[in-house]
Design a protein around this motif. Structure first.
Motif, PDB file in Angstrom:
ATOM      1  N   SER A 237       0.823  -1.227   0.000  1.00  0.00           N
ATOM      2  CA  SER A 237       0.000   0.000   0.000  1.00  0.00           C
ATOM      3  C   SER A 237       0.852   1.270   0.000  1.00  0.00           C
ATOM      4  N   GLY A 238       2.196   1.103  -0.072  1.00  0.00           N
ATOM      5  CA  GLY A 238       3.070   2.287  -0.155  1.00  0.00           C
ATOM      6  C   GLY A 238       3.443   2.874   1.178  1.00  0.00           C
ATOM      7  N   ASN A 239       3.153   2.136   2.270  1.00  0.00           N
ATOM      8  CA  ASN A 239       3.498   2.613   3.606  1.00  0.00           C
ATOM      9  C   ASN A 239       4.922   2.151   3.918  1.00  0.00           C
ATOM     10  N   LEU A 240       5.871   3.086   3.915  1.00  0.00           N
ATOM     11  CA  LEU A 240       7.290   2.741   4.067  1.00  0.00           C
ATOM     12  C   LEU A 240       7.672   2.722   5.543  1.00  0.00           C
ATOM     13  N   THR A 241       7.890   1.515   6.057  1.00  0.00           N
ATOM     14  CA  THR A 241       8.170   1.331   7.480  1.00  0.00           C
ATOM     15  C   THR A 241       9.678   1.188   7.712  1.00  0.00           C
ATOM     16  N   VAL A 242      10.075   1.009   8.993  1.00  0.00           N
ATOM     17  CA  VAL A 242      11.498   0.981   9.346  1.00  0.00           C
ATOM     18  C   VAL A 242      12.327  -0.016   8.517  1.00  0.00           C
ATOM     19  N   PRO A 243      11.893  -1.297   8.362  1.00  0.00           N
ATOM     20  CA  PRO A 243      12.720  -2.230   7.587  1.00  0.00           C
ATOM     21  C   PRO A 243      12.980  -1.735   6.154  1.00  0.00           C
ATOM     22  N   VAL A 244      11.974  -1.067   5.575  1.00  0.00           N
ATOM     23  CA  VAL A 244      12.109  -0.559   4.194  1.00  0.00           C
ATOM     24  C   VAL A 244      13.070   0.625   4.161  1.00  0.00           C
ATOM     25  N   LEU A 245      12.925   1.532   5.126  1.00  0.00           N
ATOM     26  CA  LEU A 245      13.805   2.712   5.160  1.00  0.00           C
ATOM     27  C   LEU A 245      15.265   2.289   5.306  1.00  0.00           C
ATOM     28  N   TYR A 246      15.516   1.302   6.168  1.00  0.00           N
ATOM     29  CA  TYR A 246      16.887   0.784   6.318  1.00  0.00           C
ATOM     30  C   TYR A 246      17.344   0.074   5.043  1.00  0.00           C
ATOM     31  N   ALA A 247      16.450  -0.747   4.478  1.00  0.00           N
ATOM     32  CA  ALA A 247      16.809  -1.538   3.286  1.00  0.00           C
ATOM     33  C   ALA A 247      17.153  -0.632   2.103  1.00  0.00           C
ATOM     34  N   MET A 248      16.461   0.505   1.975  1.00  0.00           N
ATOM     35  CA  MET A 248      16.721   1.417   0.849  1.00  0.00           C
ATOM     36  C   MET A 248      18.152   1.957   0.888  1.00  0.00           C
ATOM     37  N   GLU A 249      18.743   2.066   2.088  1.00  0.00           N
ATOM     38  CA  GLU A 249      20.123   2.551   2.207  1.00  0.00           C
ATOM     39  C   GLU A 249      21.099   1.573   1.546  1.00  0.00           C
ATOM     40  N   GLU A 250      20.731   0.283   1.572  1.00  0.00           N
ATOM     41  CA  GLU A 250      21.597  -0.771   1.020  1.00  0.00           C
ATOM     42  C   GLU A 250      21.247  -1.147  -0.416  1.00  0.00           C
ATOM     43  N   LYS A 251      19.970  -1.078  -0.724  1.00  0.00           N
ATOM     44  CA  LYS A 251      19.473  -1.615  -2.001  1.00  0.00           C
ATOM     45  C   LYS A 251      18.799  -0.494  -2.802  1.00  0.00           C
ATOM     46  N   PRO A 252      19.579   0.275  -3.564  1.00  0.00           N
ATOM     47  CA  PRO A 252      19.030   1.426  -4.290  1.00  0.00           C
ATOM     48  C   PRO A 252      17.886   1.051  -5.247  1.00  0.00           C
ATOM     49  N   TYR A 253      17.927  -0.192  -5.780  1.00  0.00           N
ATOM     50  CA  TYR A 253      16.891  -0.585  -6.746  1.00  0.00           C
ATOM     51  C   TYR A 253      15.507  -0.627  -6.091  1.00  0.00           C
ATOM     52  N   LEU A 254      15.482  -0.799  -4.773  1.00  0.00           N
ATOM     53  CA  LEU A 254      14.214  -0.801  -4.044  1.00  0.00           C
ATOM     54  C   LEU A 254      13.476   0.518  -4.247  1.00  0.00           C
ATOM     55  N   VAL A 256      13.564   2.424  -6.867  1.00  0.00           N
ATOM     56  CA  VAL A 256      12.987   2.421  -8.229  1.00  0.00           C
ATOM     57  C   VAL A 256      11.632   1.712  -8.210  1.00  0.00           C
ATOM     58  N   LEU A 257      11.597   0.548  -7.574  1.00  0.00           N
ATOM     59  CA  LEU A 257      10.361  -0.248  -7.512  1.00  0.00           C
ATOM     60  C   LEU A 257       9.253   0.508  -6.787  1.00  0.00           C
ATOM     61  N   ILE A 258       9.631   1.168  -5.676  1.00  0.00           N
ATOM     62  CA  ILE A 258       8.636   1.902  -4.879  1.00  0.00           C
ATOM     63  C   ILE A 258       8.129   3.118  -5.645  1.00  0.00           C
ATOM     64  N   PRO A 265       4.714  -6.615 -13.199  1.00  0.00           N
ATOM     65  CA  PRO A 265       4.175  -7.829 -12.562  1.00  0.00           C
ATOM     66  C   PRO A 265       4.972  -8.364 -11.374  1.00  0.00           C
ATOM     67  N   ASP A 266       6.319  -8.386 -11.445  1.00  0.00           N
ATOM     68  CA  ASP A 266       7.105  -8.991 -10.354  1.00  0.00           C
ATOM     69  C   ASP A 266       7.651  -7.974  -9.352  1.00  0.00           C
ATOM     70  N   ASP A 267       7.242  -6.720  -9.494  1.00  0.00           N
ATOM     71  CA  ASP A 267       7.838  -5.661  -8.661  1.00  0.00           C
ATOM     72  C   ASP A 267       7.704  -5.923  -7.163  1.00  0.00           C
ATOM     73  N   ILE A 268       6.508  -6.294  -6.723  1.00  0.00           N
ATOM     74  CA  ILE A 268       6.295  -6.430  -5.276  1.00  0.00           C
ATOM     75  C   ILE A 268       7.107  -7.601  -4.714  1.00  0.00           C
ATOM     76  N   GLU A 269       7.188  -8.714  -5.476  1.00  0.00           N
ATOM     77  CA  GLU A 269       7.990  -9.861  -5.015  1.00  0.00           C
ATOM     78  C   GLU A 269       9.466  -9.469  -4.906  1.00  0.00           C
ATOM     79  N   GLN A 270       9.936  -8.714  -5.909  1.00  0.00           N
ATOM     80  CA  GLN A 270      11.328  -8.248  -5.884  1.00  0.00           C
ATOM     81  C   GLN A 270      11.582  -7.348  -4.674  1.00  0.00           C
ATOM     82  N   ALA A 271      10.642  -6.439  -4.439  1.00  0.00           N
ATOM     83  CA  ALA A 271      10.792  -5.489  -3.324  1.00  0.00           C
ATOM     84  C   ALA A 271      10.833  -6.226  -1.983  1.00  0.00           C
TER      85      ALA A 271
END
Length: 323
Positions: A237-254, A256-258, A265-271
């Motif tokens: 639903s686009g609610n960016l929580t702590v694990p996502v905020l931390y993960a974005m620091e490591e995984k820039p492609y995240l 792009v997906l967000i 089709p596979d964006d959410i599984e990849q994220a």
């Protein structure tokens, strides 16, 4: 792992009384609201918020029984919490919560919004009847904070520039404000000093933040059955929580997906995979543990008692949900 039921055993009888009272307070004159109340207050919730109020009430009233005003405060706290859940489910278009159908899916959005409004109105009326201006101010602030938190969350959907400060402010508004201000209010109704009341507030604030951070982690690590709602639903639903905020620091492609709102089709599984592969979950665990520890440190103002021990153990219980 300690069960929440055994944790709350010092106030078990109080909580049973609370559940019956809530059904009667809410549904006395409205068949549909009674059905909604039966459904809401019988939905297997953990009753964490009113239990905290009752435990603090008893821990600060060791020489006498708690008063009807303490009990009413616990009921008001659960009413406000439930009203916010009913409205959240409408906003999120959620069909289940705690593995049972939501009010909006059982009835419709219109009834759910009105049921939430009624619960907020009912809580405000009972709040005014406590005849304690300070407590009225604290709990009125909570209702304002909750609405503000929901608006913040709506405005920040899929926003990859969201900072940890913004996240923590939103989380305080949506979750921790109620626990913090009702904890302080329970102390005030017991006649504690200003300093003790502030520490009870800080206990509730840090407990609330730890509780929500753990929920945010479970959204990635627990099954749909355990969550009582679809796993990964916050991220979807686009609610960016702590694990996502931390993960974005490591995984820039995240990012792009967000930013493209999982359009492929596979964006959410990849994220989801990127978050799970990152250090985001482990770092979030440490943040939850930090807030749980701060909560415990604020309990030193309470004299030793069964209820004070339960409040301390609750901090461990919150973290133990991760294992």
């Amino acid at each position: 792992m300690t069960s929440v039921t055994s944790l709350f055993s010092p106030v078990e009888a109080d909580l049973c009384l609370l559940t019956e009272n809530l059904k009667n307070l809410v549904g006395a004159r409205h068949p549909i609201l009674y059905a909604a109340a039966e459904h809401l207050f019988g939905a297997g919730g953990k009753r964490v918020r009113p239990a905290v109020v009752l435990l603090i009430s008893r821990a600060t009233m060791l020489d006498s029984d708690i008063t009807p005003r303490h009990r009413r405060l616990a009921e008001i706290t659960e009413m406000i919490h439930t009203a916010s859940l009913v409205h959240d489910d409408v906003v999120d278009e959620a069909e289940v919560r705690r593995n049972v159908p939501t009010v909006n899916s059982l009835f419709n959005n219109r009834i759910a919004v009105l049921a939430g409004d009624f619960l907020f109105g009912q809580s405000a009326w009972y709040l005014a009847n406590l005849d304690n201006l300070e407590v009225v101010k604290l709990l009125s602030q909570v209702i304002k904070d909750m609405a503000e938190g929901e608006i913040q969350q709506g405005l920040n959907r899929f926003d990859t520039t969201t900072t940890m400060e913004v996240y923590l402010e939103k989380t305080y508004n949506k979750t921790a404000s109620l626990i913090a201000n009702s904890s302080k209010s329970a102390g005030l109704l017991s006649g504690v000093s200003v300093d003790v009341a502030e520490q009870l507030y800080d206990y509730g604030r840090h407990l609330g933040l730890a509780f929500q951070i753990v929920d945010d982690i479970l959204d990635f690590t627990a099954s749909t059955e355990v969550l009582g709602k679809p796993a990964g639903s916050d991220l979807i639903s686009g609610n960016l929580t702590v694990p996502v905020l931390y993960a974005m620091e490591e995984k820039p492609y995240l990012e792009v997906l967000i930013e493209r709102e999982f359009a492929q089709p596979d964006d959410i599984e990849q994220a989801l995979a990127l978050v799970r592969e990152s250090e985001g979950i482990e770092r979030s665990r440490k943040l939850a543990a930090y807030h749980a520890q701060l909560a415990v440190e604020n309990l030193t103002v309470l004299k030793p008692s069964e209820c004070a021990t339960a409040l301390r153990d609750l901090c461990d219980y919150v973290l133990s949900r991760l294992y």
